[in-house]
Scaffold this active site. Structure first.
Site, mmCIF file in Angstrom:
data_model
loop_
_atom_site.group_PDB
_atom_site.id
_atom_site.type_symbol
_atom_site.label_atom_id
_atom_site.label_comp_id
_atom_site.label_asym_id
_atom_site.label_seq_id
_atom_site.Cartn_x
_atom_site.Cartn_y
_atom_site.Cartn_z
ATOM 1 N N LYS A 129 0.868 -1.187 0.000
ATOM 2 C CA LYS A 129 0.000 0.000 0.000
ATOM 3 C C LYS A 129 0.904 1.236 0.000
ATOM 4 O O LYS A 129 1.193 1.833 1.045
ATOM 5 C CB LYS A 129 -0.923 -0.053 1.228
ATOM 6 C CG LYS A 129 -2.215 0.714 1.039
ATOM 7 C CD LYS A 129 -3.221 0.338 2.095
ATOM 8 C CE LYS A 129 -4.340 1.357 2.224
ATOM 9 N NZ LYS A 129 -5.143 1.574 1.034
HETATM 10 N N1 PMP Z 1 -7.718 -2.026 -3.330
HETATM 11 C C1 PMP Z 1 -7.210 -0.793 -3.159
HETATM 12 C C2 PMP Z 1 -6.482 -0.139 -4.272
HETATM 13 C C3 PMP Z 1 -7.386 -0.118 -1.918
HETATM 14 O O1 PMP Z 1 -6.899 1.105 -1.740
HETATM 15 C C4 PMP Z 1 -8.100 -0.772 -0.887
HETATM 16 C C5 PMP Z 1 -8.311 -0.062 0.428
HETATM 17 N N2 PMP Z 1 -7.249 -0.300 1.305
HETATM 18 C C6 PMP Z 1 -8.588 -2.059 -1.116
HETATM 19 C C7 PMP Z 1 -8.380 -2.662 -2.351
HETATM 20 C C8 PMP Z 1 -9.305 -2.825 -0.029
HETATM 21 O O2 PMP Z 1 -8.385 -3.188 0.966
HETATM 22 P P1 PMP Z 1 -8.819 -3.367 2.482
HETATM 23 O O3 PMP Z 1 -9.971 -4.296 2.486
HETATM 24 O O4 PMP Z 1 -7.624 -3.955 3.128
HETATM 25 O O5 PMP Z 1 -9.179 -2.025 2.993
#
Ligand code: PMP
Length: 298
Positions: free
Chosen positions: A151
């Protein structure tokens, strides 16, 4: 705005949450972050899947060769202190780390890393009950060009462009395809289709491996559904019975249309509604079997 935030191990006034404009993180996108939610439960506020979010935080840092000068326990402590001080019952947690040396230059290996955490009240993202998506003309960043499972702030240039394009074209959000044309994910959430009663979602590789996606997989399997990670083309939105996106911010949100064509009957589907309510109860500690996913603040 809250009164306090956490920076480099200390609670500081909100207005002191600053960085110098000359730093590598701002100039080249080498910052890493998390988005975490906490919810009101009958035992006070509880953070949903905190260890998993912190684990991804450290994974993202390691991809950038960024050494976080705090342990996961110290960050968890900072988050809990902030929630206590703000007095919020529910909200959003944003930890972020960046290369902070006041220098111009790309190579910051071994350089100073600053870490900050903000805890904010949660604003509902929409009043809509299902969203309209555009298949983006921007492809999802390719795993041969970066580590897409991290991320990393710079990765969001890709999804920002896709989201701007979708909103300017009158849609709510974008679905990005991978470079082969398979569905990858939405701008900040993962995608599921329901087909023949199966929960189908794109496999890791071109997506951010969402923690909500993982939660939904567990909830579905525990209810006797098959959870299948499989590549699918955007025309699958025409043949599936239901579809939804999921993520920490969106939780579970039905997809009404893709490129103007209805998914199913264009309304939130029955299985989607079931999983939405199960998710809402799980994050609020109302499901005994999933209490281990909650970190209580008090
Ligand atoms: N894809 C992207 C590009 C994101 O930014 C997020 C949000 N974090 C998600 C998927 C979903 O991830 P999570 O369930 O861990 O929040």
């Amino acid at each position: 705005m809250p009164q306090v935030m956490w920076k480099n191990g200390r609670l500081i006034p909100w207005e002191d949450g600053k960085t110098h404009v000359i730093n590598q993180g701002l100039h080249y996108g080498c910052a890493i972050f998390e988005g975490i939610r906490f919810y009101e439960t009958d035992k006070g506020p509880a953070i949903f899947r905190l260890p998993e979010h912190l684990e991804r935080f450290f994974l993202s840092a390691s991809v950038l060769k960024m050494k976080i000068p705090f342990s996961a326990n110290e960050l968890a402590g900072g988050i809990k202190d902030l929630i206590k001080i703000t007095g919020l019952k529910e909200g959003y947690i944003r930890p972020i780390a960046w290369f902070a040396d006041e220098k111009i230059g790309l190579n910051m290996i071994g350089g100073r890393v600053d870490v900050a955490i903000a805890v904010l009240p949660w604003d509902k993202k929409t009043t809509k009950t299902a969203l309209d998506f555009k298949i983006s003309p921007f492809r999802r960043i390719d795993p041969r060009t970066t580590n897409v499972e991290a991320k990393i702030a710079g990765h969001y240039v890709n999804t920002h462009l896709a989201l701007c394009d979708a909103i300017e074209s009158g849609f709510d959000d974008a679905i990005l395809l991978d470079t082969e044309g398979f569905v990858a994910e939405a701008s900040a959430s993962n995608v599921f289709i329901i087909k023949g009663g199966f929960f189908v979602t794109p496999p890791p590789g071109t997506i951010l491996n969402g923690i909500t996606r993982n939660t939904i997989g567990h909830l579905a399997v525990d209810r006797g559904y098959m959870f299948i990670e499989r590549k699918f083309m955007p025309n699958s939105f025409n043949s599936c019975s239901e579809a939804f996106i999921c993520g920490t911010a969106w939780e579970v949100m039905p997809i009404a249309t893709v490129d103007g064509r209805k998914v199913g009957n264009g309304k939130p589907g029955e299985i989607t509604k079931m999983i939405m309510s199960l998710y809402a109860n799980t994050v609020r500690g109302r499901k005994k079997e999933y209490l281990e996913w909650l970190t209580h603040v008090y």
